[in-house]
Design an enzyme around this catalytic site. Sequence first.
Site, PDB file in Angstrom:
ATOM      1  N   SER A 119      17.376  -0.675  14.928  1.00 39.42           N
ATOM      2  CA  SER A 119      18.138   0.540  14.597  1.00 39.42           C
ATOM      3  C   SER A 119      17.344   1.792  14.970  1.00 39.42           C
ATOM      4  O   SER A 119      17.919   2.795  15.397  1.00 39.42           O
ATOM      5  CB  SER A 119      18.534   0.560  13.113  1.00 39.42           C
ATOM      6  OG  SER A 119      17.432   0.854  12.275  1.00 39.42           O
ATOM      7  N   CYS A 162      26.677   7.144   9.398  1.00 41.44           N
ATOM      8  CA  CYS A 162      26.156   8.462   8.993  1.00 41.44           C
ATOM      9  C   CYS A 162      26.750   9.614   9.797  1.00 41.44           C
ATOM     10  O   CYS A 162      26.498  10.780   9.486  1.00 41.44           O
ATOM     11  CB  CYS A 162      24.638   8.495   9.118  1.00 41.44           C
ATOM     12  SG  CYS A 162      23.829   7.344   8.021  1.00 41.44           S
ATOM     13  N   HIS A 174      19.063  13.758  11.969  1.00 41.43           N
ATOM     14  CA  HIS A 174      19.511  12.841  10.913  1.00 41.43           C
ATOM     15  C   HIS A 174      18.250  12.167  10.358  1.00 41.43           C
ATOM     16  O   HIS A 174      17.398  11.706  11.125  1.00 41.43           O
ATOM     17  CB  HIS A 174      20.481  11.803  11.500  1.00 41.43           C
ATOM     18  CG  HIS A 174      20.722  10.650  10.577  1.00 41.43           C
ATOM     19  ND1 HIS A 174      21.204  10.827   9.301  1.00 41.43           N
ATOM     20  CD2 HIS A 174      20.509   9.314  10.720  1.00 41.43           C
ATOM     21  CE1 HIS A 174      21.300   9.645   8.713  1.00 41.43           C
ATOM     22  NE2 HIS A 174      20.874   8.713   9.545  1.00 41.43           N
ATOM     23  N   SER A 232      25.074   4.862  12.833  1.00 41.04           N
ATOM     24  CA  SER A 232      24.843   3.516  13.371  1.00 41.04           C
ATOM     25  C   SER A 232      26.137   2.921  13.884  1.00 41.04           C
ATOM     26  O   SER A 232      27.225   3.237  13.418  1.00 41.04           O
ATOM     27  CB  SER A 232      24.260   2.619  12.281  1.00 41.04           C
ATOM     28  OG  SER A 232      22.889   2.851  12.162  1.00 41.04           O
ATOM     29  N   ASN A 234      17.631   8.809   1.928  1.00 39.17           N
ATOM     30  CA  ASN A 234      18.748   8.820   2.880  1.00 39.17           C
ATOM     31  C   ASN A 234      20.057   9.011   2.118  1.00 39.17           C
ATOM     32  O   ASN A 234      20.333   8.270   1.165  1.00 39.17           O
ATOM     33  CB  ASN A 234      18.784   7.494   3.659  1.00 39.17           C
ATOM     34  CG  ASN A 234      19.747   7.535   4.853  1.00 39.17           C
ATOM     35  OD1 ASN A 234      20.421   8.551   5.088  1.00 39.17           O
ATOM     36  ND2 ASN A 234      19.815   6.451   5.608  1.00 39.17           N
ATOM     37  N   THR A 286      14.158   3.242   1.827  1.00 38.23           N
ATOM     38  CA  THR A 286      14.946   4.242   2.568  1.00 38.23           C
ATOM     39  C   THR A 286      16.332   4.411   1.945  1.00 38.23           C
ATOM     40  O   THR A 286      17.264   4.830   2.609  1.00 38.23           O
ATOM     41  CB  THR A 286      15.060   3.886   4.072  1.00 38.23           C
ATOM     42  OG1 THR A 286      15.803   2.672   4.224  1.00 38.23           O
ATOM     43  CG2 THR A 286      13.700   3.699   4.707  1.00 38.23           C
ATOM     44  N   ASP A 308       0.860  -1.189   0.000  1.00 35.55           N
ATOM     45  CA  ASP A 308       0.000   0.000   0.000  1.00 35.55           C
ATOM     46  C   ASP A 308       0.900   1.244   0.000  1.00 35.55           C
ATOM     47  O   ASP A 308       1.737   1.405   0.903  1.00 35.55           O
ATOM     48  CB  ASP A 308      -0.870  -0.032   1.263  1.00 35.55           C
ATOM     49  CG  ASP A 308      -1.753   1.211   1.397  1.00 35.55           C
ATOM     50  OD1 ASP A 308      -1.648   2.122   0.550  1.00 35.55           O
ATOM     51  OD2 ASP A 308      -2.529   1.264   2.365  1.00 35.55           O
ATOM     52  N   GLU A 336      30.691   6.667   4.150  1.00 28.81           N
ATOM     53  CA  GLU A 336      30.737   5.254   4.529  1.00 28.81           C
ATOM     54  C   GLU A 336      30.616   4.396   3.277  1.00 28.81           C
ATOM     55  O   GLU A 336      30.491   3.179   3.363  1.00 28.81           O
ATOM     56  CB  GLU A 336      29.638   4.926   5.527  1.00 28.81           C
ATOM     57  CG  GLU A 336      28.229   5.243   5.059  1.00 28.81           C
ATOM     58  CD  GLU A 336      27.170   4.807   6.055  1.00 28.81           C
ATOM     59  OE1 GLU A 336      27.082   3.595   6.288  1.00 28.81           O
ATOM     60  OE2 GLU A 336      26.461   5.680   6.585  1.00 28.81           O
TER      61      GLU A 336
HETATM   62  P1  HMG Z   1       9.126  -2.102   7.911  1.00 31.46           P
HETATM   63  O1  HMG Z   1       9.101  -3.158   8.937  1.00 31.46           O
HETATM   64  O2  HMG Z   1       8.994  -2.536   6.509  1.00 31.46           O
HETATM   65  O3  HMG Z   1       7.990  -1.032   8.156  1.00 31.46           O
HETATM   66  O4  HMG Z   1      10.493  -1.310   8.038  1.00 31.46           O
HETATM   67  P2  HMG Z   1       6.948  -0.904   9.371  1.00 31.46           P
HETATM   68  O5  HMG Z   1       6.046  -2.066   9.354  1.00 31.46           O
HETATM   69  O6  HMG Z   1       7.674  -0.582  10.639  1.00 31.46           O
HETATM   70  O7  HMG Z   1       6.136   0.355   8.866  1.00 31.46           O
HETATM   71  C1  HMG Z   1       6.745   1.603   8.782  1.00 31.46           C
HETATM   72  C2  HMG Z   1       5.711   2.654   9.192  1.00 31.46           C
HETATM   73  O8  HMG Z   1       4.688   2.691   8.183  1.00 31.46           O
HETATM   74  C3  HMG Z   1       5.000   2.336  10.508  1.00 31.46           C
HETATM   75  O9  HMG Z   1       4.783   3.568  11.150  1.00 31.46           O
HETATM   76  C4  HMG Z   1       3.662   1.758  10.048  1.00 31.46           C
HETATM   77  O10 HMG Z   1       2.625   1.901  11.001  1.00 31.46           O
HETATM   78  C5  HMG Z   1       3.422   2.602   8.820  1.00 31.46           C
HETATM   79  P3  HMG Z   1       5.280   3.771  12.675  1.00 31.46           P
HETATM   80  O11 HMG Z   1       4.557   2.770  13.480  1.00 31.46           O
HETATM   81  O12 HMG Z   1       6.768   3.499  12.675  1.00 31.46           O
HETATM   82  O13 HMG Z   1       4.963   5.184  12.992  1.00 31.46           O
HETATM   83  N1  HMG Z   1       2.491   1.992   7.848  1.00 31.46           N
HETATM   84  C6  HMG Z   1       1.557   2.682   7.188  1.00 31.46           C
HETATM   85  N2  HMG Z   1       1.184   3.987   7.227  1.00 31.46           N
HETATM   86  C7  HMG Z   1       0.176   4.393   6.401  1.00 31.46           C
HETATM   87  N3  HMG Z   1      -0.469   3.547   5.548  1.00 31.46           N
HETATM   88  C8  HMG Z   1      -0.142   2.238   5.490  1.00 31.46           C
HETATM   89  C9  HMG Z   1       0.903   1.756   6.329  1.00 31.46           C
HETATM   90  N4  HMG Z   1       1.491   0.550   6.500  1.00 31.46           N
HETATM   91  C10 HMG Z   1       2.459   0.711   7.436  1.00 31.46           C
HETATM   92  N5  HMG Z   1      -0.782   1.436   4.646  1.00 31.46           N
HETATM   93  C11 HMG Z   1      12.205   0.221   8.601  1.00 31.46           C
HETATM   94  C12 HMG Z   1      10.708   0.044   8.389  1.00 31.46           C
HETATM   95  C13 HMG Z   1      12.487   1.696   8.874  1.00 31.46           C
HETATM   96  C14 HMG Z   1      12.641  -0.612   9.782  1.00 31.46           C
HETATM   97  C15 HMG Z   1      12.947  -0.244   7.312  1.00 31.46           C
HETATM   98  O14 HMG Z   1      12.609   0.583   6.237  1.00 31.46           O
HETATM   99  C16 HMG Z   1      14.450  -0.260   7.455  1.00 31.46           C
HETATM  100  O15 HMG Z   1      15.030  -1.229   7.931  1.00 31.46           O
HETATM  101  N6  HMG Z   1      15.146   0.857   7.034  1.00 31.46           N
HETATM  102  C17 HMG Z   1      16.609   0.966   7.126  1.00 31.46           C
HETATM  103  C18 HMG Z   1      17.088   1.233   8.534  1.00 31.46           C
HETATM  104  C19 HMG Z   1      16.818   2.642   9.016  1.00 31.46           C
HETATM  105  O16 HMG Z   1      16.561   3.545   8.240  1.00 31.46           O
HETATM  106  N7  HMG Z   1      16.942   2.850  10.345  1.00 31.46           N
HETATM  107  C20 HMG Z   1      16.745   4.156  10.933  1.00 31.46           C
HETATM  108  C21 HMG Z   1      17.524   4.340  12.226  1.00 31.46           C
HETATM  109  S1  HMG Z   1      19.260   3.939  12.053  1.00 31.46           S
HETATM  110  C22 HMG Z   1      19.930   5.303  11.191  1.00 31.46           C
HETATM  111  O17 HMG Z   1      19.316   6.296  11.059  1.00 31.46           O
HETATM  112  C23 HMG Z   1      21.300   5.125  10.617  1.00 31.46           C
HETATM  113  C24 HMG Z   1      21.344   4.919   9.102  1.00 31.46           C
HETATM  114  O18 HMG Z   1      21.091   6.139   8.441  1.00 31.46           O
HETATM  115  C25 HMG Z   1      22.696   4.316   8.693  1.00 31.46           C
HETATM  116  C26 HMG Z   1      23.980   5.021   9.121  1.00 31.46           C
HETATM  117  O19 HMG Z   1      24.147   5.529  10.212  1.00 31.46           O
HETATM  118  O20 HMG Z   1      24.927   4.951   8.306  1.00 31.46           O
HETATM  119  C27 HMG Z   1      20.296   3.937   8.640  1.00 31.46           C
END
Ligand code: HMG
Length: 413
Positions: free
Chosen positions: A208, A115, A249, A337, A304, A158, A31, A83
């Site tokens: 994360s 990051c 960030h 991270s 990102n 992302t 969706d 990185e």
């Molecule tokens: P996921 O499990 O696919 O998604 O992964 P989800 O099920 O958690 O859903 C995401 C959000 O969408 C949730 O909202 C859902 O409710 C919502 P929340 O509860 O979080 O507020 N949702 C909807 N909303 C509206 N309509 C819908 C619907 N369905 C669901 N139909 C995850 C999400 C971010 C975990 C994944 O994308 C991921 O692994 N991303 C990469 C890691 C990341 O970005 N981590 C962030 C913190 S770490 C960081 O920032 C460092 C980094 O930049 C690296 C570095 O430092 O080098 C990553």
Amino acid sequence: MKQRIGIHALGLAIPRRYVDMEELARARGIDPGKYIQGLGAREMAVAEPGEDTVALAAQAARRALAASGVPASKLGMLVVGTETGVDHSKPVASFVHGLLGLPQAMRVYDTQHACYGGTAGLMAAVDWIASGAADGRAALVVCSDIARYGVGTAGEPTQGAGAVAMLVTTDPAIFELDVGISGTASSHVHDFWRPLGLREAQVDGHYSVQCYLDAVSAAYRGWRTRAIQREVIRGVGMASERLARICYHVPFCKMARKAHLQVRRCDLEDAGAPWDASAEETRGVASFREQVEPSLGLCARIGNIYTGSLYLGLAGLLDAQASALAGERIGLFSYGSGCTSEFFSGVVARGAGYRIAAARFGELLAARERISVAEYERIMALPPTAPLVPRSANADDIRFVGVTDHRRQYASR
Ligand code: HMG
């Protein structure tokens, strides 16, 4: 008299192509609401092999220098935070140094901690100037990365790519930093990493997010203690509300909202007030809309960019509101991270609006081409050294064009 140090000029480089997030969601059978509202993403930059970390860094650096009016001969330091470098030994900064024809008498190196690498470079530049070693010279700090999790993964929406370059001087025409006032937080966690030899990051996604939230609480509290002691923030009430805006960030835009609610929670709980999640659904979200959302415009359309994501947020904020924010204090949170993080702050310079407008971020976005999901997947499957003939319409284009005798080659107009 206190020495003023901060950002004098900014430059941005982004890939020439992007995918629309609604289209990507549909292609994945998801969706679109999940990507658009759930993560806060609208478009995602797609880097081709010619747009590698070096090419993006060099282009952003060239733009920052051109916008600054500072001659290259006045540079004494070049740091690239990344990185996703291109070599285990030769830093991206060394390529940029050569491509831009910068002076020989310079410190040139990369900084790495996920990051946070760009902030490590920025802090090194500030310390170098504050120490007197700069001797009147400026530092060029570049954050450049290509975020890659892989097709069909939870991290896929992302991804992103781009570079932000900052000229750091004692004449901060855009943003003056509150030097020495910051809070830091680090811990050894496996939330996100990329083993040597892998192009795709490994990530424990939900963990994360929690690591990021733990870090922002600790780093914010550290900053708040120093900011109050040094009277950088005054007045009663929540310290975070003394900041006109806060840039976080931004691995995906929703993360900035989670971070902001966490910072408010720190303020409320530390003042002895109970955390009322339902009240914060109104007050906290209103505060997010005013204090944070204006910084997310570029992030939502690029994705990102790892080291540069915080500074992409700052650039987007200033692009949207610099004139209105002149003289106002902005909070900044950098997270890498692994993990390490820093909360710091600074003040928007008068005249920053004029300087940011000259960087023409809107034109860069408008010049991009929207590609299909099939074309994006074709690009993702290309080997990183696939040759690419330079095709950008930009007059200041820099491209990776292949490897000869183990040496990476670049074409620069
Ligand atoms: P996921 O499990 O696919 O998604 O992964 P989800 O099920 O958690 O859903 C995401 C959000 O969408 C949730 O909202 C859902 O409710 C919502 P929340 O509860 O979080 O507020 N949702 C909807 N909303 C509206 N309509 C819908 C619907 N369905 C669901 N139909 C995850 C999400 C971010 C975990 C994944 O994308 C991921 O692994 N991303 C990469 C890691 C990341 O970005 N981590 C962030 C913190 S770490 C960081 O920032 C460092 C980094 O930049 C690296 C570095 O430092 O080098 C990553």
